[in-house]
Design a protein around this motif. Sequence first.
Motif, PDB file in Angstrom:
ATOM      1  N   ARG A  76      -7.644   4.902  -3.392  1.00 25.22           N
ATOM      2  CA  ARG A  76      -8.661   5.373  -2.448  1.00 25.22           C
ATOM      3  C   ARG A  76      -8.293   6.783  -2.011  1.00 25.22           C
ATOM      4  NH1 ARG A  76     -10.601   2.040   2.966  1.00 25.22           N
ATOM      5  NH2 ARG A  76     -12.202   3.527   3.675  1.00 25.22           N
ATOM      6  N   THR A 124       0.852  -1.189   0.000  1.00 24.01           N
ATOM      7  CA  THR A 124       0.000   0.000   0.000  1.00 24.01           C
ATOM      8  C   THR A 124       0.883   1.232   0.000  1.00 24.01           C
ATOM      9  OG1 THR A 124      -1.744  -1.135   1.247  1.00 24.01           O
ATOM     10  CG2 THR A 124      -1.812   1.265   1.203  1.00 24.01           C
ATOM     11  N   THR A 163      -2.140  -4.389   4.081  1.00 29.98           N
ATOM     12  CA  THR A 163      -1.055  -5.128   3.440  1.00 29.98           C
ATOM     13  C   THR A 163       0.140  -5.193   4.391  1.00 29.98           C
ATOM     14  OG1 THR A 163      -0.245  -3.084   2.405  1.00 29.98           O
ATOM     15  CG2 THR A 163      -1.758  -4.466   1.107  1.00 29.98           C
ATOM     16  N   LYS A 201      -1.905  -1.046  -3.877  1.00 30.39           N
ATOM     17  CA  LYS A 201      -3.009  -0.213  -3.411  1.00 30.39           C
ATOM     18  C   LYS A 201      -2.464   1.177  -3.117  1.00 30.39           C
ATOM     19  CE  LYS A 201      -5.505  -4.033  -1.189  1.00 30.39           C
ATOM     20  NZ  LYS A 201      -6.180  -4.489   0.070  1.00 30.39           N
ATOM     21  N   GLU A 206       0.101  -6.854  -5.999  1.00 30.64           N
ATOM     22  CA  GLU A 206      -1.000  -5.897  -5.936  1.00 30.64           C
ATOM     23  C   GLU A 206      -0.513  -4.575  -5.352  1.00 30.64           C
ATOM     24  OE1 GLU A 206      -5.506  -5.520  -3.960  1.00 30.64           O
ATOM     25  OE2 GLU A 206      -4.099  -7.079  -3.285  1.00 30.64           O
ATOM     26  N   ASP A 220      -6.405   0.845  -8.180  1.00 33.67           N
ATOM     27  CA  ASP A 220      -6.923   0.721  -6.820  1.00 33.67           C
ATOM     28  C   ASP A 220      -6.444   1.919  -6.007  1.00 33.67           C
ATOM     29  OD1 ASP A 220      -7.810   0.029  -4.331  1.00 33.67           O
ATOM     30  OD2 ASP A 220      -6.902  -1.958  -4.280  1.00 33.67           O
TER      31      ASP A 220
END
Length: 429
Positions: free
Chosen positions: A138, A81, A160, A110, A108, A136
């Motif tokens: 936010r 993240t 994460t 984020k 991944e 992704d």
Amino acid sequence: MPLLKKLKIAHAGALIWLLLSIYLSLNWVHELSLIVTLPVALFIIGGIAYIPGYINAFNVISLLLDRQPKFKVSNPTVPITILIACYNEEKNIRTTLQYIYKQFYLGEIKVIVIDNDSTDRTAEYAQQFAKKFKMDIRVIHESKKGKHHALNSALKLVDTPYTIILDADTILMPGSLRYIVSRQLTAPDDVVATAGAILVRNGRKNFWTKLQEWEYFLGIASVKRMQGMYQGTLVAQGAFSIFRTKNLVDIGGFPDVIGEDIVVTWLLLGKGYKVYFEPLAVAFTDVPETFKHFQRQRSRWARGMIEALKQIKPWQQPNRFPRYATFLNLLMPYIDIVYSLAWIPGLILAFFGITWIAGPMTLLVLPLALLQSYILYKYQKNVFKHLNLRIRKNKMGFILYVLTYQFILSPISLYGYIEEVFKLKRVWK
């Protein structure tokens, strides 16, 4: 070679250099003592020659011994993240997100963009980018002003194992996430953070940015590389660093201080953890383009170091190298005082033929500084070659950096120490 052995060799070599400097400077000490007394002469010469020479010798020997460990994990897939704290960053946020989008990272990613009570369209632009590129991302809002408030509000949402802190005006090279995560996963279990390599994006702008381009490329990079070699990087900078999320949460996140990244790193080191540095994880950032903003940034950094020293004393550091390195940081105010109040006036006197302070003996520090710069230049050249980057020609900036930078920086740092002692108003921009 074991790290402890490298540390002992570097320390022994630096001590030999220090003793040689003291022997060669006996006449200088005697002559200056006739004017200002012996204690004052030793105070001045120690701050402009002995201690800087020792530190430079230690850095040079350490860099010569440095061998970067190979990655055990070259293509990590662990989810991460990225936290980006923003205040009025509508000009930068889309570019920063675009470079995240272009990362060669298999895991991944984020992203949490924290709008720290901006008055522009930062949040809107970030949302538009997320929708357009289906990332992704936010976007959250934090009304309490202050980077630590923004980061802590986002940290509560991280799920994460690793958290990356990235400034909104900082862009990542395509492999930077892969390299910094690989270094973190390759490191021993007690390494809980890794600092990336920050370089200057706007180095061609003017006099100030040209100076800072060489400082980031050689000065800051040499210190980071040396500290990372001993697993004791003293600042996992907020511009681009990775942290193990659990450990970041365990220390309470980011404190309410002006140098939150410095204090967080020292708190982790104070728990017995270690911090690495990865030179291949390159990010480019914009540096101050005016003296006013440069002065505010560097006095803020000086305040941050004092904040960290007050929270975690050098003798409280459980590991050998962080204890040693933070003791050296404890000497920085002394060096800056001597440079500001003795060396600069002494240099002015030297132009009139009065060499009480600035004379031939002070040049002993220069060869080590140049050797350190040369070694780092060779290292950085290999890094740039690996990343398919080209070193920009900035000869005048280098000359100005070597000859003038400390004269500019020491008085600014001294002002920062004064700001912290008297608890003057914090200014971020």
